[in-house]
Design a protein around this motif. Structure first.
Motif, mmCIF file in Angstrom:
data_model
loop_
_atom_site.group_PDB
_atom_site.id
_atom_site.type_symbol
_atom_site.label_atom_id
_atom_site.label_comp_id
_atom_site.label_asym_id
_atom_site.label_seq_id
_atom_site.Cartn_x
_atom_site.Cartn_y
_atom_site.Cartn_z
ATOM 1 N N ILE A 150 0.828 -1.202 0.000
ATOM 2 C CA ILE A 150 0.000 0.000 0.000
ATOM 3 C C ILE A 150 0.868 1.260 0.000
ATOM 4 C CG2 ILE A 150 -0.201 -0.136 2.517
ATOM 5 C CD1 ILE A 150 -2.693 1.439 0.017
ATOM 6 N N VAL A 151 2.037 1.198 0.618
ATOM 7 C CA VAL A 151 2.923 2.363 0.638
ATOM 8 C C VAL A 151 3.445 2.640 -0.768
ATOM 9 C CG1 VAL A 151 5.002 3.374 1.635
ATOM 10 C CG2 VAL A 151 3.552 1.890 3.034
ATOM 11 N N MET A 152 3.795 1.569 -1.479
ATOM 12 C CA MET A 152 4.244 1.739 -2.865
ATOM 13 C C MET A 152 3.132 2.318 -3.732
ATOM 14 S SD MET A 152 6.705 -1.512 -3.716
ATOM 15 C CE MET A 152 5.757 -2.790 -2.909
ATOM 16 N N ALA A 153 1.929 1.787 -3.556
ATOM 17 C CA ALA A 153 0.792 2.269 -4.346
ATOM 18 C C ALA A 153 0.528 3.747 -4.065
ATOM 19 C CB ALA A 153 -0.442 1.437 -4.040
ATOM 20 N N THR A 154 0.661 4.141 -2.794
ATOM 21 C CA THR A 154 0.448 5.538 -2.421
ATOM 22 C C THR A 154 1.464 6.439 -3.100
ATOM 23 O OG1 THR A 154 -0.456 4.862 -0.281
ATOM 24 C CG2 THR A 154 0.301 7.129 -0.474
ATOM 25 N N LEU A 155 2.704 6.004 -3.133
ATOM 26 C CA LEU A 155 3.754 6.800 -3.772
ATOM 27 C C LEU A 155 3.538 6.907 -5.280
ATOM 28 C CD1 LEU A 155 6.815 5.381 -1.829
ATOM 29 C CD2 LEU A 155 6.106 7.771 -1.810
ATOM 30 N N LEU A 156 3.206 5.776 -5.911
ATOM 31 C CA LEU A 156 3.089 5.761 -7.367
ATOM 32 C C LEU A 156 1.834 6.469 -7.865
ATOM 33 C CD1 LEU A 156 4.276 2.125 -8.201
ATOM 34 C CD2 LEU A 156 5.563 4.247 -8.408
ATOM 35 N N ASN A 157 0.759 6.395 -7.092
ATOM 36 C CA ASN A 157 -0.521 6.957 -7.544
ATOM 37 C C ASN A 157 -0.730 8.406 -7.119
ATOM 38 O OD1 ASN A 157 -1.144 4.459 -8.688
ATOM 39 N ND2 ASN A 157 -2.097 3.711 -6.798
ATOM 40 N N ALA A 158 0.280 9.002 -6.533
ATOM 41 C CA ALA A 158 0.155 10.394 -6.103
ATOM 42 C C ALA A 158 0.034 11.310 -7.315
ATOM 43 C CB ALA A 158 1.376 10.787 -5.287
ATOM 44 N N PRO A 159 -0.741 12.383 -7.185
ATOM 45 C CA PRO A 159 -0.811 13.348 -8.291
ATOM 46 C C PRO A 159 0.547 13.995 -8.522
ATOM 47 C CG PRO A 159 -1.895 14.208 -6.318
ATOM 48 C CD PRO A 159 -1.584 12.767 -6.038
ATOM 49 N N ALA A 160 0.781 14.444 -9.731
ATOM 50 C CA ALA A 160 2.079 15.033 -10.098
ATOM 51 C C ALA A 160 2.455 16.193 -9.188
ATOM 52 C CB ALA A 160 2.050 15.483 -11.555
ATOM 53 N N SER A 161 1.442 16.933 -8.713
ATOM 54 C CA SER A 161 1.710 18.088 -7.858
ATOM 55 C C SER A 161 2.337 17.705 -6.521
ATOM 56 C CB SER A 161 0.414 18.858 -7.604
ATOM 57 O OG SER A 161 -0.540 18.026 -6.947
ATOM 58 N N GLU A 162 2.147 16.436 -6.085
ATOM 59 C CA GLU A 162 2.688 15.990 -4.805
ATOM 60 C C GLU A 162 4.047 15.316 -4.942
ATOM 61 O OE1 GLU A 162 -0.209 13.537 -2.876
ATOM 62 O OE2 GLU A 162 -1.576 15.203 -2.480
ATOM 63 N N LYS A 163 4.377 14.856 -6.136
ATOM 64 C CA LYS A 163 5.636 14.149 -6.333
ATOM 65 C C LYS A 163 6.804 15.132 -6.415
ATOM 66 C CE LYS A 163 3.670 10.129 -8.694
ATOM 67 N NZ LYS A 163 3.663 9.300 -9.925
ATOM 68 N N LYS A 164 7.960 14.668 -5.953
ATOM 69 C CA LYS A 164 9.172 15.480 -6.024
ATOM 70 C C LYS A 164 10.325 14.611 -6.494
ATOM 71 C CE LYS A 164 8.026 18.931 -2.527
ATOM 72 N NZ LYS A 164 8.463 19.627 -1.299
ATOM 73 N N PRO A 165 11.271 15.185 -7.205
ATOM 74 C CA PRO A 165 12.444 14.409 -7.634
ATOM 75 C C PRO A 165 13.196 13.894 -6.400
ATOM 76 C CG PRO A 165 12.362 16.546 -8.736
ATOM 77 C CD PRO A 165 11.336 16.588 -7.657
ATOM 78 N N LEU A 166 13.653 12.650 -6.461
ATOM 79 C CA LEU A 166 14.373 12.083 -5.334
ATOM 80 C C LEU A 166 15.846 12.475 -5.411
ATOM 81 C CD1 LEU A 166 12.796 8.509 -5.090
ATOM 82 C CD2 LEU A 166 11.952 10.696 -4.238
ATOM 83 N N PRO A 167 16.459 12.703 -4.253
ATOM 84 C CA PRO A 167 17.858 13.151 -4.247
ATOM 85 C C PRO A 167 18.848 12.077 -4.671
ATOM 86 C CG PRO A 167 17.071 12.785 -2.006
ATOM 87 C CD PRO A 167 15.882 12.648 -2.901
ATOM 88 N N HIS A 168 18.411 10.814 -4.623
ATOM 89 C CA HIS A 168 19.267 9.679 -4.972
ATOM 90 C C HIS A 168 18.370 8.452 -5.021
ATOM 91 C CE1 HIS A 168 19.731 10.474 -0.490
ATOM 92 N NE2 HIS A 168 18.849 9.486 -0.573
#
Length: 547
Positions: A286-304
């Motif tokens: 469910i944590v993976m699904a939450t991360l992947l299904n987030a709207p683009a406005s909530e996603k941020k580039p990962l530092p690594h």
């Protein structure tokens, strides 16, 4: 077992254990070392709050001191109902520093189960986050024990829950001393924590961990996760679950930083990862699904590249591909409450990187090989206690043995004896052993459904359904779910002349079960049975996949 005179060798004579060459293993020393070696390094981040290892250690000692002044001693139980907050981390050290046993209660359970837990554990002190005060007030009213109740007001989110205790956590800490001289356990076999697991029948069983096992699994996590010094760990896994897979102790080994998170929300996770440069996190599908299904406005580039460790149902190929694209390297783990959390890892081979995505997904779907801290892992015939063929097809029961297996079930010698029959821990999970030594689960002999990382007893759900006046027969199985891994699916036969629809039964279950245990799918049909009247659940599982 003591050696007899004839067993002695020159290496045994006059070479005895003494305080200079033998000390009991305990994870409590990890915090003491981190505080003395890296006192000013940030140990805990929680919203705007920052605590160094010096502060963390002092507060854990204050807690131990305050508990001791209230009479808490070796073998007493301190139960806590807390979210992933600094107080929960402090309890993982402060409670066992007194010799007492930490019981972390699942925040999602209902009052009846919590009342049973309090009584069975003989809880002396109960620490409750105000968010969970309503259900715990009900549980206390039902319980026979009358513990000292302490409220916890989260400094970052006090909430509006009622205070049900006699004092607040911070006031309680003021009763303690920051330089409290806590004592090592008398024996590394002493209990350090108590975790209740959902059984398939009857009441939950209390799984007892010892200091030795917690020490070894905590260090095993560091090795398995390839943690370098000062990792940054995001708390998306509930700390109440198998003591957070022992990571509250693991992070101190390498003087890392705990990033606390009350609620698993996409925006908060992406913000934390980007802001604090998170290196590791654990969680259910469910944590993976939450991360992947987030709207683009909530996603941020990962530092690594961020290391993500997951258990429960293996991730589907599409999820693995999506996580990789998003910047997460997913590793599949397997374990049980009885093994201190994960003790098996899908140890990845670099040559598998050249495989197609489908073949890589097939490799990642396997549970894997034993942790370095686990002495033995086999798939065995439970009748003959012999290993099955390593052909990836011969079915048997997954069994383990080693120092990261529980002491046993509290006050339940018959269940402990059954679990340890033949000198192996019987997981109850059915699987195969592949030629390369990697295990893969194929079924769960106990019919446990793992939804969002939570164990759900199918029998418990069936019992609730059977109590509905219109239900003649009920059978509950796991239905694969892209978001939750799997969810309960109920097959129902109604009594002649009775009527009920899916909404009726779901509403009924919501009144009698914790929310995550309620079936998401109801199928009305005649249940397939054997000639002796036993319901054929393997057929229902096939139907659930198609329903």
């Amino acid at each position: 077992m003591a050696k007899t005179p004839q067993d002695l060798t020159p290496y045994d004579i006059d070479l005895d254990r003494n305080p200079a060459n033998f000390q009991p293993l305990t994870p409590l020393q990890f915090l003491e070392r981190a505080a003395s070696t890296h006192p000013d390094h940030t140990a805990i981040i929680h919203g705007t709050l920052r605590r160094t290892y010096r502060d963390f250690y002092a507060r854990a000692r204050r807690l131990a001191s305050a508990l001791s002044k209230r009479g808490i001693r070796r073998g007493d139980t301190v139960s806590v109902v807390l979210a992933n907050t600094p107080a929960m981390l402090e309890c993982h050290y402060g409670v066992p520093m007194t010799g007492a046993v930490l019981n972390t209660i699942n925040t999602r359970l209902d009052a009846a189960v919590n009342a049973f837990t309090l009584d069975h554990a003989e809880t002396k002190v109960l620490i409750v986050d105000r968010e969970f005060s309503r259900v715990m007030k009900d549980a206390l009213a039902r319980a026979k024990v009358k513990p000292l109740v302490i409220d916890y007001d989260d400094p970052e989110d006090k909430g509006d829950g009622e205070r049900i205790g006699s004092l607040e956590y911070e006031d309680f800490l003021k009763e303690g001393e920051p330089d409290f001289a806590w004592r090592m356990p008398d024996d590394e076999w002493d209990a350090i924590s108590l975790n209740y697991t959902s059984g398939t029948t009857g009441d939950p069983k209390g799984v007892v961990y010892h200091h030795r096992g917690a020490y070894l699994l905590a260090t095993g996590n560091v090795l398995t996760c390839s943690m370098r010094k000062h990792p940054v760990y995001l708390w998306t896994l509930p700390m109440f679950h198998c003591n957070g897979w022992c990571f509250p102790w693991s992070i101190s080994v390498v003087a890392g930083t705990h990033v606390c998170l009350r609620q698993v929300r996409a925006a908060a996770m992406y913000d934390a990862i980007a802001t604090h440069k998170v290196t590791h996190l654990c969680g259910a599908p469910i944590v993976m699904a939450t991360l992947l299904n987030a709207p683009a406005s909530e996603k941020k580039p990962l530092p690594h590249m961020v290391e993500f460790f997951t258990a429960a149902a293996p991730p589907p190929e599409a999820v693995l591909a999506g996580m990789k694209e998003a910047g997460f390297n997913v590793t599949h783990l397997y374990g049980l409450t009885e093994s201190y959390g994960p003790a098996v890892v899908n140890d990845w081979h670099s040559e598998w990187d050249a495989l197609s995505s489908a073949d890589q997904a097939a490799k990642k779907a396997r549970q894997g090989v034993r942790y370095g801290a686990l002495e033995a892992l086999e798939v065995m015939d439970p009748e003959t206690m012999q290993p099955v063929a390593r052909d990836g097809a011969s079915m048997g029961e997954v069994m383990m043995r080693g120092n990261v297996i529980m002491k046993g079930y509290l006050k339940n010698p018959s269940a402990s004896a059954k679990a340890f029959a033949g000198g192996w821990f019987h997981t109850g999970d059915l699987g195969v052993m592949h030629p390369d030594g990697y295990i893969q689960l194929k079924d769960r002999s106990k019919d446990i459904i793992i939804s969002g990382g939570e164990n759900i007893s199918s029998i418990e759900v069936e019992d609730a359904l059977y109590k509905h006046p219109a239900v003649q027969a009920a059978a509950v199985v796991a239905k694969p779910d892209e978001k939750w891994g799997e969810t309960p699916c109920a097959f129902i036969e109604l009594k002649p002349g009775a009527s009920a629809n899916a909404d009726d039964l779901i509403a009924w279950c919501k009144q009698n079960l914790a929310g995550y245990k309620v079936p998401r799918h109801i199928v009305f049909r005649e249940l397939p049975k054997t000639s002796t009247g036993k319901i054929q659940k393997f057929k229902l599982r096939d139907m659930a996949r198609e329903a």
